[in-house]
Write a protein that holds these residues in place. Structure first.
Motif, PDB file in Angstrom:
ATOM      1  N   GLU A 136      39.086  46.614  50.614  1.00  0.00           N
ATOM      2  CA  GLU A 136      38.200  46.216  49.934  1.00  0.00           C
ATOM      3  C   GLU A 136      36.910  46.657  50.202  1.00  0.00           C
ATOM      4  OE1 GLU A 136      38.184  42.859  45.371  1.00  0.00           O
ATOM      5  OE2 GLU A 136      39.656  43.209  46.984  1.00  0.00           O
ATOM      6  N   LYS A 137      37.055  45.924  51.326  1.00  0.00           N
ATOM      7  CA  LYS A 137      35.899  45.050  52.335  1.00  0.00           C
ATOM      8  C   LYS A 137      35.283  46.898  52.310  1.00  0.00           C
ATOM      9  CE  LYS A 137      37.217  40.346  53.129  1.00  0.00           C
ATOM     10  NZ  LYS A 137      37.655  39.803  54.364  1.00  0.00           N
ATOM     11  N   VAL A 138      35.917  48.026  52.635  1.00  0.00           N
ATOM     12  CA  VAL A 138      34.732  48.704  53.274  1.00  0.00           C
ATOM     13  C   VAL A 138      34.256  50.112  52.223  1.00  0.00           C
ATOM     14  CG1 VAL A 138      34.942  50.153  54.678  1.00  0.00           C
ATOM     15  CG2 VAL A 138      36.446  47.946  55.604  1.00  0.00           C
ATOM     16  N   ASP A 139      33.667  50.043  52.256  1.00  0.00           N
ATOM     17  CA  ASP A 139      33.763  51.228  50.859  1.00  0.00           C
ATOM     18  C   ASP A 139      33.059  53.012  51.639  1.00  0.00           C
ATOM     19  OD1 ASP A 139      32.024  52.421  48.922  1.00  0.00           O
ATOM     20  OD2 ASP A 139      29.972  52.084  48.720  1.00  0.00           O
ATOM     21  N   VAL A 186      41.708  55.641  68.318  1.00  0.00           N
ATOM     22  CA  VAL A 186      41.887  56.876  69.198  1.00  0.00           C
ATOM     23  C   VAL A 186      41.510  57.954  68.357  1.00  0.00           C
ATOM     24  CG1 VAL A 186      42.715  58.963  70.552  1.00  0.00           C
ATOM     25  CG2 VAL A 186      42.909  56.415  71.178  1.00  0.00           C
ATOM     26  N   GLY A 187      40.360  58.291  67.935  1.00  0.00           N
ATOM     27  CA  GLY A 187      39.923  58.837  66.891  1.00  0.00           C
ATOM     28  C   GLY A 187      38.703  58.461  65.963  1.00  0.00           C
ATOM     29  N   THR A 188      38.237  58.404  66.648  1.00  0.00           N
ATOM     30  CA  THR A 188      36.777  57.525  65.311  1.00  0.00           C
ATOM     31  C   THR A 188      36.628  58.082  63.944  1.00  0.00           C
ATOM     32  OG1 THR A 188      35.210  56.608  67.562  1.00  0.00           O
ATOM     33  CG2 THR A 188      34.468  56.400  65.194  1.00  0.00           C
ATOM     34  N   GLY A 189      36.087  59.698  64.458  1.00  0.00           N
ATOM     35  CA  GLY A 189      35.214  60.449  62.981  1.00  0.00           C
ATOM     36  C   GLY A 189      35.086  59.401  62.936  1.00  0.00           C
ATOM     37  N   SER A 190      34.253  59.022  61.181  1.00  0.00           N
ATOM     38  CA  SER A 190      33.975  58.936  59.919  1.00  0.00           C
ATOM     39  C   SER A 190      33.291  57.121  60.222  1.00  0.00           C
ATOM     40  CB  SER A 190      34.658  59.003  58.507  1.00  0.00           C
ATOM     41  OG  SER A 190      34.814  58.369  58.245  1.00  0.00           O
ATOM     42  N   GLY A 191      34.887  56.787  61.443  1.00  0.00           N
ATOM     43  CA  GLY A 191      34.481  55.192  61.284  1.00  0.00           C
ATOM     44  C   GLY A 191      34.889  54.726  60.464  1.00  0.00           C
ATOM     45  N   TYR A 192      35.907  54.903  59.359  1.00  0.00           N
ATOM     46  CA  TYR A 192      35.885  54.512  58.374  1.00  0.00           C
ATOM     47  C   TYR A 192      37.506  53.504  58.122  1.00  0.00           C
ATOM     48  CZ  TYR A 192      38.250  53.956  54.001  1.00  0.00           C
ATOM     49  OH  TYR A 192      38.776  53.177  52.798  1.00  0.00           O
ATOM     50  N   GLN A 193      38.233  54.267  59.254  1.00  0.00           N
ATOM     51  CA  GLN A 193      39.525  53.248  59.634  1.00  0.00           C
ATOM     52  C   GLN A 193      39.272  52.405  60.897  1.00  0.00           C
ATOM     53  OE1 GLN A 193      44.097  54.150  59.558  1.00  0.00           O
ATOM     54  NE2 GLN A 193      42.420  52.158  59.995  1.00  0.00           N
ATOM     55  N   ALA A 194      38.114  52.400  61.648  1.00  0.00           N
ATOM     56  CA  ALA A 194      37.679  51.232  62.547  1.00  0.00           C
ATOM     57  C   ALA A 194      36.961  50.330  61.719  1.00  0.00           C
ATOM     58  CB  ALA A 194      36.727  51.847  63.642  1.00  0.00           C
ATOM     59  N   ALA A 195      36.408  50.371  60.825  1.00  0.00           N
ATOM     60  CA  ALA A 195      35.878  49.921  60.037  1.00  0.00           C
ATOM     61  C   ALA A 195      36.384  48.772  58.863  1.00  0.00           C
ATOM     62  CB  ALA A 195      34.586  50.172  58.228  1.00  0.00           C
ATOM     63  N   VAL A 196      38.067  49.772  59.039  1.00  0.00           N
ATOM     64  CA  VAL A 196      38.556  48.480  58.511  1.00  0.00           C
ATOM     65  C   VAL A 196      39.151  47.818  59.447  1.00  0.00           C
ATOM     66  CG1 VAL A 196      41.086  48.846  57.065  1.00  0.00           C
ATOM     67  CG2 VAL A 196      39.540  50.049  56.398  1.00  0.00           C
ATOM     68  N   LEU A 197      40.184  48.165  60.216  1.00  0.00           N
ATOM     69  CA  LEU A 197      40.645  46.982  61.275  1.00  0.00           C
ATOM     70  C   LEU A 197      39.369  46.142  61.733  1.00  0.00           C
ATOM     71  CD1 LEU A 197      41.721  49.970  63.364  1.00  0.00           C
ATOM     72  CD2 LEU A 197      43.096  48.388  62.067  1.00  0.00           C
ATOM     73  N   SER A 198      38.336  46.607  61.956  1.00  0.00           N
ATOM     74  CA  SER A 198      37.330  45.461  61.978  1.00  0.00           C
ATOM     75  C   SER A 198      37.109  43.672  61.236  1.00  0.00           C
ATOM     76  CB  SER A 198      36.164  45.472  62.131  1.00  0.00           C
ATOM     77  OG  SER A 198      35.660  45.941  60.646  1.00  0.00           O
ATOM     78  N   ILE A 202      25.888  48.280  58.766  1.00  0.00           N
ATOM     79  CA  ILE A 202      26.999  47.992  58.051  1.00  0.00           C
ATOM     80  C   ILE A 202      27.482  46.179  58.469  1.00  0.00           C
ATOM     81  CG2 ILE A 202      27.425  49.437  56.551  1.00  0.00           C
ATOM     82  CD1 ILE A 202      29.879  49.483  57.138  1.00  0.00           C
ATOM     83  N   GLY A 203      26.772  45.890  59.465  1.00  0.00           N
ATOM     84  CA  GLY A 203      26.630  44.469  59.812  1.00  0.00           C
ATOM     85  C   GLY A 203      28.174  44.076  60.662  1.00  0.00           C
ATOM     86  N   LEU A 204      29.070  45.624  60.940  1.00  0.00           N
ATOM     87  CA  LEU A 204      30.427  45.491  61.554  1.00  0.00           C
ATOM     88  C   LEU A 204      30.055  44.837  63.043  1.00  0.00           C
ATOM     89  CD1 LEU A 204      32.105  48.072  59.941  1.00  0.00           C
ATOM     90  CD2 LEU A 204      32.189  45.320  59.142  1.00  0.00           C
ATOM     91  N   VAL A 205      30.471  43.472  63.437  1.00  0.00           N
ATOM     92  CA  VAL A 205      29.623  43.308  64.898  1.00  0.00           C
ATOM     93  C   VAL A 205      30.481  43.506  65.870  1.00  0.00           C
ATOM     94  CG1 VAL A 205      27.751  42.506  64.233  1.00  0.00           C
ATOM     95  CG2 VAL A 205      29.456  40.968  64.994  1.00  0.00           C
ATOM     96  N   ASN A 206      32.030  43.419  65.930  1.00  0.00           N
ATOM     97  CA  ASN A 206      33.082  43.129  66.099  1.00  0.00           C
ATOM     98  C   ASN A 206      33.975  44.740  67.188  1.00  0.00           C
ATOM     99  OD1 ASN A 206      34.032  43.938  63.450  1.00  0.00           O
ATOM    100  ND2 ASN A 206      35.775  42.624  64.404  1.00  0.00           N
ATOM    101  N   ILE A 207      33.228  46.237  66.502  1.00  0.00           N
ATOM    102  CA  ILE A 207      33.088  47.280  67.021  1.00  0.00           C
ATOM    103  C   ILE A 207      32.626  48.007  67.809  1.00  0.00           C
ATOM    104  CG2 ILE A 207      33.998  49.660  66.523  1.00  0.00           C
ATOM    105  CD1 ILE A 207      33.722  48.548  63.176  1.00  0.00           C
ATOM    106  N   THR A 208      33.584  48.203  69.419  1.00  0.00           N
ATOM    107  CA  THR A 208      32.551  48.563  70.131  1.00  0.00           C
ATOM    108  C   THR A 208      33.437  50.254  70.128  1.00  0.00           C
ATOM    109  OG1 THR A 208      32.976  46.791  71.399  1.00  0.00           O
ATOM    110  CG2 THR A 208      32.150  48.849  72.465  1.00  0.00           C
ATOM    111  N   THR A 209      31.999  50.818  69.871  1.00  0.00           N
ATOM    112  CA  THR A 209      32.389  52.819  69.838  1.00  0.00           C
ATOM    113  C   THR A 209      32.238  53.492  71.436  1.00  0.00           C
ATOM    114  OG1 THR A 209      31.333  52.472  67.684  1.00  0.00           O
ATOM    115  CG2 THR A 209      32.166  55.023  68.910  1.00  0.00           C
ATOM    116  N   PHE A 210      33.049  54.112  71.426  1.00  0.00           N
ATOM    117  CA  PHE A 210      32.559  55.775  72.295  1.00  0.00           C
ATOM    118  C   PHE A 210      32.784  56.919  72.386  1.00  0.00           C
ATOM    119  CE2 PHE A 210      34.633  51.598  74.178  1.00  0.00           C
ATOM    120  CZ  PHE A 210      33.734  50.795  75.166  1.00  0.00           C
TER     121      PHE A 210
END
Length: 216
Positions: free
Chosen positions: A32-35, A86-98, A124-132
């Motif tokens: 619900e928090k991730v558009d 594994v597999g950032t793609g658009s970033g949507y899944q990582a945003a949900v996990l964050s 969007i202020g998601l500071v607990n994600i590190t991207t590689f």
């Protein structure tokens, strides 16, 4: 362009998730928090709130929301967990996990996707994600072990390097299959003497490919 994740769209979005098996309130709250509209560009943006996969750059896809929800639910992320995706793609899944984990490490073999996702996370202020930008089939050994690992591309078998980076007591969720038409979502639990495997449902994902994608 999408009109945004307004109240009516959000209500319908969550109703669809529940109707398709996403029951965990923490997962629903995170979604619900991730558009999702922020993670889709171009002509497909108007379909961002439909329960369907959509094309993104580099020949990849953003998974349909119900699959994201079911995979996240199966992962059973806890607030203190360190998660590898594994597999950032658009970033949507990582945003949900964050919104569920202490920290998320996400890796993609396509530098463009990793770069664009990193910029979006910052916006969007998601500071607990590190991207590689790296070969995700090898995981991130320098940051292991992980309490949870989520793989968003299908391998023939769970990759050995990722199993090795899963903490004892940890869970990995990933699609496995020998073709792009016959795949199963499985959950792997690591215990003191080995691994337990549980088949969850049929799915269809892009293949897990070794090596780096082209810079673009």
């Amino acid at each position: 362009m999408t009109e945004g994740f307004d109240a009516d769209r959000k209500m319908q979005f969550l109703f669809t998730l529940r109707s398709r098996g996403v029951k965990d309130n923490r997962v629903l709250g995170a979604m619900e928090k991730v558009d999702r509209g922020r993670f889709i560009r171009g002509i497909f943006s108007e379909r961002a709130y439909e329960d369907m996969p959509l094309p993104i750059a580099c020949g990849q896809t953003i998974s349909q929301p119900s699959v994201v929800g079911l995979m996240t639910q199966a992962l059973n992320v806890q607030p203190r967990d360190k998660v590898l995706e594994v597999g950032t793609g658009s970033g949507y899944q990582a945003a949900v996990l964050s919104h569920l984990a202490r920290r998320v490490y996400t890796v993609d073999r396509h530098p463009r996707l990793a770069r664009e996702a990193k910029t979006l996370f910052e916006d969007i202020g998601l500071v607990n994600i590190t991207t590689f930008a790296a070969d995700g089939s090898h995981g991130l050994p320098d940051h292991a072990p992980f309490e949870r690992i989520l793989v968003t591309a299908a391998a023939e078998d769970p990759p050995g390097p990722l199993l090795a980076q899963l903490k004892t007591g940890g869970i990995m969720v990933l699609p496995v299959g020998q073709s792009d038409t016959v795949q199963s979502l499985i959950r792997v639990r690591r215990h003191e003497t080995g691994f337990d495997y549980e088949e969850l449902r049929p799915v269809r994902f892009v293949p897990l490919v070794e090596g780096m994608g082209k810079e673009s």
